[in-house]
Design a protein around this motif. Structure first.
Motif, PDB file in Angstrom:
ATOM      1  N   ASP A  75       0.808  -1.220   0.000  1.00 22.93           N
ATOM      2  CA  ASP A  75       0.000   0.000   0.000  1.00 22.93           C
ATOM      3  C   ASP A  75       0.840   1.270   0.000  1.00 22.93           C
ATOM      4  OD1 ASP A  75      -2.460  -1.180  -0.193  1.00 22.93           O
ATOM      5  OD2 ASP A  75      -3.102  -0.735   1.857  1.00 22.93           O
ATOM      6  N   SER A  76       1.831   1.346   0.885  1.00 21.43           N
ATOM      7  CA  SER A  76       2.601   2.594   0.986  1.00 21.43           C
ATOM      8  C   SER A  76       3.358   2.879  -0.307  1.00 21.43           C
ATOM      9  CB  SER A  76       3.554   2.549   2.180  1.00 21.43           C
ATOM     10  OG  SER A  76       4.487   1.507   2.019  1.00 21.43           O
ATOM     11  N   THR A  77       3.875   1.857  -0.956  1.00 19.00           N
ATOM     12  CA  THR A  77       4.588   2.056  -2.219  1.00 19.00           C
ATOM     13  C   THR A  77       3.627   2.502  -3.312  1.00 19.00           C
ATOM     14  OG1 THR A  77       6.220   0.385  -1.606  1.00 19.00           O
ATOM     15  CG2 THR A  77       6.054   0.934  -3.954  1.00 19.00           C
ATOM     16  N   LEU A 104       1.545   6.718  -6.863  1.00 21.00           N
ATOM     17  CA  LEU A 104       0.445   7.548  -7.356  1.00 21.00           C
ATOM     18  C   LEU A 104       0.667   9.019  -7.042  1.00 21.00           C
ATOM     19  CD1 LEU A 104      -2.570   5.220  -6.493  1.00 21.00           C
ATOM     20  CD2 LEU A 104      -1.650   5.717  -8.767  1.00 21.00           C
ATOM     21  N   ARG A 105       1.186   9.295  -5.851  1.00 23.52           N
ATOM     22  CA  ARG A 105       1.452  10.697  -5.490  1.00 23.52           C
ATOM     23  C   ARG A 105       2.537  11.309  -6.364  1.00 23.52           C
ATOM     24  NH1 ARG A 105       0.687  10.132   1.080  1.00 23.52           N
ATOM     25  NH2 ARG A 105      -1.572  10.380   0.997  1.00 23.52           N
ATOM     26  N   ARG A 114       2.658  11.096  -9.344  1.00 28.43           N
ATOM     27  CA  ARG A 114       1.925  11.593 -10.508  1.00 28.43           C
ATOM     28  C   ARG A 114       0.899  12.655 -10.143  1.00 28.43           C
ATOM     29  NH1 ARG A 114       1.245   8.628 -15.200  1.00 28.43           N
ATOM     30  NH2 ARG A 114      -0.072  10.417 -15.664  1.00 28.43           N
ATOM     31  N   GLY A 115       0.932  13.064  -8.839  1.00 31.60           N
ATOM     32  CA  GLY A 115       0.006  14.109  -8.387  1.00 31.60           C
ATOM     33  C   GLY A 115      -1.359  13.582  -7.982  1.00 31.60           C
ATOM     34  N   ILE A 116      -1.481  12.266  -7.817  1.00 31.02           N
ATOM     35  CA  ILE A 116      -2.773  11.683  -7.406  1.00 31.02           C
ATOM     36  C   ILE A 116      -2.759  11.597  -5.886  1.00 31.02           C
ATOM     37  CG2 ILE A 116      -4.290   9.666  -7.564  1.00 31.02           C
ATOM     38  CD1 ILE A 116      -2.833   9.055 -10.265  1.00 31.02           C
ATOM     39  N   GLU A 117      -3.543  12.444  -5.249  1.00 30.63           N
ATOM     40  CA  GLU A 117      -3.519  12.559  -3.788  1.00 30.63           C
ATOM     41  C   GLU A 117      -4.725  11.901  -3.125  1.00 30.63           C
ATOM     42  OE1 GLU A 117      -1.164  13.679  -1.792  1.00 30.63           O
ATOM     43  OE2 GLU A 117       0.159  14.268  -3.417  1.00 30.63           O
ATOM     44  N   ASN A 118      -5.871  11.899  -3.756  1.00 32.72           N
ATOM     45  CA  ASN A 118      -7.106  11.429  -3.117  1.00 32.72           C
ATOM     46  C   ASN A 118      -7.186   9.913  -3.202  1.00 32.72           C
ATOM     47  OD1 ASN A 118      -9.520  11.405  -1.818  1.00 32.72           O
ATOM     48  ND2 ASN A 118     -10.713  12.177  -3.552  1.00 32.72           N
ATOM     49  N   ILE A 119      -6.443   9.233  -2.319  1.00 31.96           N
ATOM     50  CA  ILE A 119      -6.347   7.765  -2.374  1.00 31.96           C
ATOM     51  C   ILE A 119      -7.056   7.174  -1.179  1.00 31.96           C
ATOM     52  CG2 ILE A 119      -4.742   5.840  -2.537  1.00 31.96           C
ATOM     53  CD1 ILE A 119      -2.664   7.997  -3.481  1.00 31.96           C
TER      54      ILE A 119
END
Length: 198
Positions: free
Chosen positions: A183-185, A190-191, A193-198
């Motif tokens: 999960d952390s990886t 994803l972050r 690439r700027g994807i924050e809302n996970i």
């Protein structure tokens, strides 16, 4: 419960994983077969699989669960954590990669070591070995552990239940440790690439 952000695999997947945990460790009336192994035995197996899979979150969770179950059962003191880590060290060695003479020596050394744990919790090392054997699909280890489990269970229904309980813990732990370890990886990827809302 208020759900804030959707997990990567979605709430339905998390709900299924939580339901699987409940089936394997707590039981669900009308849905679960009765357990043959105690909750403590199943948690010991989960703890060793947490070590085997090197999942810190699972180690913390199942270590705490072992301590709670030991208190509830009023279990005698023994150095269970160190001994289970030692058992994991033994079980990391894949017998399929050993020569016959090495495998025979491993079996003798394992049997001698197992007496220490089995003196505190009879038959536990066989359950641990069978679980790791399932986890890595190691027929030699499974055959060896099954022979000992089978010799200790005269009743076929109990034997089937013991194997079912071990298999259930392995199936749950393989899914949970894979998810918890990665999960952390995945979140970091994803972050990036700027994807924050996970």
């Amino acid at each position: 419960m208020i759900r804030t952000s959707t997990p990567l695999l979605g709430w339905a997947f998390n709900d299924v994983l939580n339901e699987l945990h409940q089936l394997v460790f707590e039981g669900v009336p009308g849905e679960s077969d009765p357990f043959e192994l105690t909750l403590l035995e199943r948690e010991y197996i989960a703890y060793v699989l947490s070590c085997y899979y090197q999942c810190d979150r699972c180690l913390e969770f199942h270590g705490r669960a072992v301590r709670v179950a030991r208190r509830k059962e009023n279990s005698p003191d023994w150095n269970w954590q160190d001994e289970l880590v030692s058992a994991t060290l033994f079980l990391h060695l894949d017998g399929r990669k050993l020569s016959d003479i090495e495998w025979q020596r491993w079996l003798k050394t394992w049997t001698d070591f197992a007496k220490r744990i089995n003196a505190h919790h009879k038959g536990l090392t066989n359950y641990l070995a069978y679980a790791v054997g399932i986890a890595r699909n190691d027929k030699s280890l499974m055959d060896h552990a099954f022979a000992s489990i089978s010799a200790a269970c005269e009743d076929n229904a109990r034997l089937k239940g013991v194997i079912r309980d071990i298999d259930g813990v392995v199936v749950f732990m393989k899914a949970a440790t894979s998810k918890n370890r990665s999960d952390s990886t995945i979140i970091k990827n994803l972050r990036s690439r700027g994807i924050e809302n996970i």
